[in-house]
Scaffold this motif. Structure first.
Motif, mmCIF file in Angstrom:
data_model
loop_
_atom_site.group_PDB
_atom_site.id
_atom_site.type_symbol
_atom_site.label_atom_id
_atom_site.label_comp_id
_atom_site.label_asym_id
_atom_site.label_seq_id
_atom_site.Cartn_x
_atom_site.Cartn_y
_atom_site.Cartn_z
ATOM 1 N N GLY A 145 0.873 -1.171 0.000
ATOM 2 C CA GLY A 145 0.000 0.000 0.000
ATOM 3 C C GLY A 145 0.908 1.217 0.000
ATOM 4 O O GLY A 145 2.124 1.084 -0.048
ATOM 5 N N PRO A 168 -4.528 2.737 -1.153
ATOM 6 C CA PRO A 168 -4.266 1.603 -2.040
ATOM 7 C C PRO A 168 -3.109 1.881 -2.980
ATOM 8 O O PRO A 168 -2.788 3.035 -3.261
ATOM 9 C CB PRO A 168 -5.568 1.440 -2.829
ATOM 10 C CG PRO A 168 -6.589 2.159 -2.046
ATOM 11 C CD PRO A 168 -5.897 3.255 -1.310
ATOM 12 N N ALA A 178 -3.495 -3.329 -6.181
ATOM 13 C CA ALA A 178 -2.949 -4.253 -5.168
ATOM 14 C C ALA A 178 -1.658 -4.857 -5.692
ATOM 15 O O ALA A 178 -1.560 -5.179 -6.878
ATOM 16 C CB ALA A 178 -3.932 -5.366 -4.872
ATOM 17 N N TRP A 191 -6.965 -5.922 0.192
ATOM 18 C CA TRP A 191 -6.053 -5.798 -0.957
ATOM 19 C C TRP A 191 -5.326 -7.113 -1.212
ATOM 20 O O TRP A 191 -5.007 -7.457 -2.343
ATOM 21 C CB TRP A 191 -5.039 -4.665 -0.729
ATOM 22 C CG TRP A 191 -5.717 -3.333 -0.515
ATOM 23 C CD1 TRP A 191 -6.933 -2.939 -0.996
ATOM 24 C CD2 TRP A 191 -5.212 -2.253 0.261
ATOM 25 N NE1 TRP A 191 -7.235 -1.652 -0.579
ATOM 26 C CE2 TRP A 191 -6.174 -1.198 0.211
ATOM 27 C CE3 TRP A 191 -4.059 -2.023 1.005
ATOM 28 C CZ2 TRP A 191 -6.021 0.027 0.861
ATOM 29 C CZ3 TRP A 191 -3.891 -0.796 1.641
ATOM 30 C CH2 TRP A 191 -4.872 0.210 1.583
#
Lengths: 588, 436
Positions: B159, B299, B312, B387
């Motif tokens: 992330g 994200p 991701a 994720w």
């Protein structure tokens, strides 16, 4: 208890011998083992110190090479323009910085190639706030500011021309060794950066790890007395000044090694000073562990024990064998002297005991011979005495008899006088011959009849004499005057109370013996009181026919024929006396 | 004489007793070996690196397992990752398994190289856990030919950690970063640099982790799908990643570091504003307590020019492997009962270690839903697990690190002005030459 004492008494020699052997065997084996262990320990120590000196030299060489690599890397970095630029230039654009870092990365890769094998991290910190770690993650785990203000750096700055070997614990508590060196401008001496060569203590231990083993430890002590690195993890970072003092005194004395008690354990200490690192490499050999490996105590004890045990069994058997015959001999001798004089000892065992037994038997034989002779002589002497007594005719007897004959003649009883004289003559004739000769029972019967006749003549015929003789006994021989004393006794003592009575003479064969009995039915006497016996014995003042009395007959018979023969007297008051004479059957 | 015989007899009997005693002992041992296995604790040795993370996690598993299985004694040995790799290689290549552990932690990037190089050295544990319960992307690196050899451990889900205060100064909110591309990311970075003077990102010229994350987000890798040959020239994802990298440099929003401590310090002292990296970086961020409430996690950005790219990706992460040595069954059971199925254990991993697992059912647990005050009450674990499920599955193959070395050099060339196609073609050539 007494049995045990007896056993001890008889086995005394064996026990003493055995105890001495046991004590000496154990003493010898213990002394030998102890000496061997001692000697091997000394040899081991010497050898160990020699090999370990070599090991230390090897470690020393390794560290020298290492130090040289560090020095080389330092010089390369000091001479690298890229490195210097990296450490001094101000931050530019991202791209410029990227290039600078990348270029520095190239330099570091080149320099690091010489140190790759050591697993070392090279971190450089510049005065411009940049840090470069060759491994990407320095074990120091410090930011630029932390690094620059760290005592590592400050100490290093005090001697800027030297590579300083230092030790710290990382933030995670991992012991680290750090070689530091400031980088400075040659002309102005201005420091523009620092180099840190960092390796974990674990990696540093790789320099000597392969040479150590349990009980054979290496400790690296810094010049100020801290243990920097050691196979013994718990020692790292602890105060080693005491050890350092030993090492220094050893160096001054010029000794190759030294025995020192550390933590209450004997250690052999070897050491070497590394001037380039200012470190002492100290090799500690725990004597107990190292020599404990050399001498496996339990197995030594077991093998010595087995050897001693076997030796003891052999000694036991041999000494037992040696002393057994002797003990048996002693046992036999002691019982012989007590109970069994006629027995001989059995001869056996070793030469000495055999000879001893033979000598003892010989002595015993001679002794027995001598004693037998002595007994024989005594017998003969007694026999002679008795014979002499037998040969004597009591003069009273003769006087009285002759006086009786005189009265008969005066009264004109010539017939009777002649008869009496004849009887006396016959009696004397028999007496005068060889006393030791035997005569047949029939001859003795004649003698008895003559004697009785004379007695009747002298004292009247109130006591009757009767003869009962088995015909097969008439031919049997017997010593002279054996029966006569008993008849005499019966005449003179048997009838004091009673006025008249009978005397019986009986002869018969009983098995292999001739039994002659003289029985009267006179007064008798109590066998328990002494009176009758007194009568039997004291014949001195009586008018005995010969010198021999009742008492002597028994003695004489026994002397002549042995103990199974002799005289036996039985009497009861008022019933009379019975005399039984046992004789061997002798036929000529 | 009698005494002597007695002595002889006694000594003979003693000797006999000694010898018979020995034989009796061995007999006894032989007889009880079977029983011993049942009673005596089986030892399971584990090798792992990083005392504060992997070893700590394994210790939790050990505790959880010990409650019901007193017969298994788990021994955890800490070794540096390089040491583990080296010792595994020397041990397995020599063919002796002596001295090797029952369970070993292997980084996902290297896993295939071990399993391909030593096919019989690992014990398949497919039966010991339900593979479908784990994040899809973890199963590729840990299995060979449909057989699972590794039990997935930590998620390397990536992330972007961002400083909310700097963002706000530049006029952005966290919400603005929820669905961005790398181009947007650079734009925001420029703005932040402009307003705050702080760099946007810190990079190490020798570590291409950011490139790896970018290409994995697009389901691509340095290597082809079979993992055996390099896939560089003509790799569109890689090409775009290179361009993004150069753009960041050109935008002058990058701080350069070469040392991990300095890297962390760059964030802890507030000189850099964002970190696109794996979730395991949380602990380093939260170390600066004075920055509490000033961070958020958004994200991972997409590659703008790649349709396959998602929000991701992954960086790092490792899994547990059972070696084909004595005690493998017990070891496999142990893994199955702990990391393979124990939801509570995963909660503890979050609270005590800060490790996010890849076990999907664990996401229902409370620890996963708990808000994190340091990140302004953001449910970071729940976000990360969300994720995690989206990470594209790629085959890390056998040569990730070998290619990485080439990429590092070629990136330098690219930044120095070489054309991107040429750079990738050259890289491909070198890689082909090296890994063939």
């Amino acid at each position: 208890m007494s049995k045990l004492f007896d056993r001890f008494k008889y086995n005394g020699l064996f026990i003493k011998m055995f105890i001495i052997m046991v004590v000496s065997i154990i003493a010898v084996s213990v002394t030998t083992t102890w000496t061997t262990i001692n000697v091997s320990e000394r040899v081991f120590t010497e050898t160990f110190s020699i090999t370990n000196t070599k090991v230390i030299n090897q470690i020393n060489n390794n560290l020298d090479t290492f130090n040289y690599s560090i020095a080389l890397a330092t010089n390369k970095l000091a001479q690298s323009g890229t490195a210097r630029e990296f450490m001094t230039e101000a931050d530019g654009s991202s791209l410029a910085n990227f290039r600078s870092f990348y270029a520095m990365g190239d330099v570091m890769k080149r320099i690091n190639s010489g140190l790759d094998a050591y697993g070392i991290d090279i971190t450089v910190a510049g005065i411009n706030g940049r840090i470069f770690a060759s491994s990407g993650q320095s074990p120091l785990a410090m930011t630029h500011d932390e690094l620059m203000q760290h005592p590592l750096t400050l100490r290093s700055l005090e001697s800027p021309r030297r590579i300083l070997y230092q030790h710290i614990n990382s933030k995670h508590g991992v012991p680290l060794l750090v070689a530091t060196r400031p980088l400075s401008d040659r002309t102005t001496d201005k420091v523009y950066g620092m180099i840190f060569f960092t390796m974990t203590e674990k990696e540093f231990a790789g320099f000597y790890n392969t040479y150590t083993s349990e009980g054979n430890e290496v400790a690296v002590i810094s010049g100020n007395g801290t243990i920097v690195s050691s196979g013994r993890k718990e020692w790292i970072g602890t105060d080693g000044r005491e050890l350092l003092a030993y090492v220094k005194s050893m160096e001054e004395a010029g000794k190759p090694y030294m025995n020192v008690a550390i933590q209450n354990r004997e250690h052999i200490v070897l050491s070497r000073y590394l001037s380039s690192l200012d470190y002492y490499i100290v090799n500690l050999i725990d004597k107990k562990t190292a020599i404990g490996q050399l001498t496996d105590m339990p197995s030594i004890i077991i093998s010595v024990g087995v050897i001693v045990g076997v030796a003891l069994i052999i000694v036991f058997l041999i000494s037992r064998r040696l002393t057994r015959s002797l003990t048996r001999l002693v046992k036999q001798i002691s019982t012989i002297s007590k109970y069994e004089f006629h027995h001989k000892v059995s001869v056996g065992g070793s030469y000495e005991t055999r000879e001893l037994g033979l000598a003892f038997n010989g002595m015993l034989e001679e002794l027995q011979d001598y004693v037998a002779k002595l007994v024989q002589t005594e017998k003969q002497r007694r026999n002679a005495e008795l014979e002499a007594l037998q040969g004597q005719i009591n003069p009273h007897f003769l006087y009285n008899t002759l006086a009786s004959v005189k009265f008969m003649v005066q009264h004109g009883d010539r017939e009777r006088a002649a008869e009496t004289i004849n009887a006396l003559i016959s009696l004397l004739q028999n007496m005068i011959g060889n006393v030791s000769e035997t005569i047949t029972l029939s001859q003795e019967l004649v003698n008895m009849k003559n004697y009785v006749l004379i007695n009747h003549v002298r004292y009247g015929e109130r006591i009757k004499m009767n003869y009962f003789i088995a015909p097969d006994c008439l031919g049997c021989h017997l010593p002279k005057l054996i029966i006569q004393p008993f008849i005499e006794n019966a005449f003179f003592h048997g009838f004091n109370a009673k006025a008249e009575g009978h005397i019986y003479f009986m002869a018969s064969k009983e098995a292999d013996a001739l039994i002659c009995e003289v029985v009267d039915n006179g007064d008798g006497f109590d066998m328990k009181t002494d009176q009758g016996a007194e009568n039997l014995k004291s014949s001195g003042k009586r008018q005995l026919f010969t010198g021999i009395g009742v008492r002597n007959v028994h003695e004489r018979v026994q002397l002549l024929y042995g103990e199974s023969y002799g005289v036996e007297i039985n009497s009861h008051p008022g019933e009379g006396t019975r005399v039984k004479i046992r004789l061997p059957i002798i036929k000529e | 004489m009698k005494k002597m015989m007695a002595l002889l007899l006694a000594s003979m009997m003693l000797l006999a007793a000694c010898s018979s005693g020995n034989s009796g002992k061995t007999d006894g041992n032989g007889g009880t070996t079977g029983g011993d296995k049942g009673n005596e604790a089986t030892k399971v040795t584990v090798w792992a690196w990083d005392a504060n993370f992997n070893v700590k996690a394994m210790n939790l598993a050990k505790e959880a397992y010990a409650k019901d299985h007193s017969d298994v004694n788990v021994e955890i040995v800490e070794n540096a990752q390089n040491d583990i790799v080296q010792r595994l290689n020397t041990g397995l290549s020599s063919g002796t398994t002596k001295g090797l552990p029952n369970i070993v932690l292997i980084e996902d990037y290297r896993a295939q190289s071990f399993m391909q190089a030593y096919p019989d050295a690992f014990y398949p544990i497919t039966k010991n856990f339900k593979a479908s319960d784990f994040a899809e992307y973890k199963l590729g690196p840990t299995s060979v030919n449909g057989e699972n050899y590794g039990l997935p451990f930590d998620s390397g889900v990536a992330g972007v950690y961002v400083r909310t205060d700097y963002l706000e100064q530049a006029g952005y909110k966290v919400e603005d970063l929820q669905d961005i591309t790398w181009n947007d990311y650079i734009e925001i970075g420029k703005k932040v640099k402009e307003t705050t003077g702080k760099d946007w990102i810190s990079l190490d010229p020798n570590d291409m982790g950011i490139i790896r994350m970018m290409i994995q987000s697009a389901g691509s890798w340095y290597l082809t799908a079979d993992g055996k040959s390099a896939d560089l020239a003509g790799n569109v994802a890689l090409k775009e990643a290179f361009e993004v990298y150069k753009n960041m440099m050109d935008a002058n929003i990058v701080k350069i570091h070469s040392d991990w401590s300095q890297y962390v310090a760059n964030y802890n002292n507030g000189s850099v504003a964002s970190v696109p990296t794996g979730n395991w970086f949380t602990a380093s961020i939260t170390a600066a307590e004075d920055q509490k409430g000033k961070w958020a996690i958004v994200p991972f950005p997409k590659l703008a020019g790649n349709a396959k790219s998602v929000h991701a990706s992954n960086l790092g992460g490792s899994s547990w492997y059972v070696l084909n040595v004595d005690g493998k069954e017990k070891a496999a059971e142990f893994l199955g009962a702990t990391f393979g199925s124990n939801v509570d254990l995963y909660q503890k991993l979050i609270t005590d270690v800060g490790a996010i697992g890849t076990y999907k059912p664990a996401a229902e647990g409370e620890a996963y839903k708990a808000p994190n005050e340091f990140f302004g009450g953001q449910n970071i674990v729940s976000d990360f697990s969300k994720w995690t499920a989206e990470i594209p599955n790629v085959n890390y193959g056998m040569h990730t690190y070998a290619v990485e070395d080439i990429i590092v050099v070629e990136m330098q060339n690219y930044l120095n002005g070489k054309s991107i196609d040429q750079v990738l073609t050259d890289a491909q050539k070198q890689a082909d030459a090296q890994i063939k």
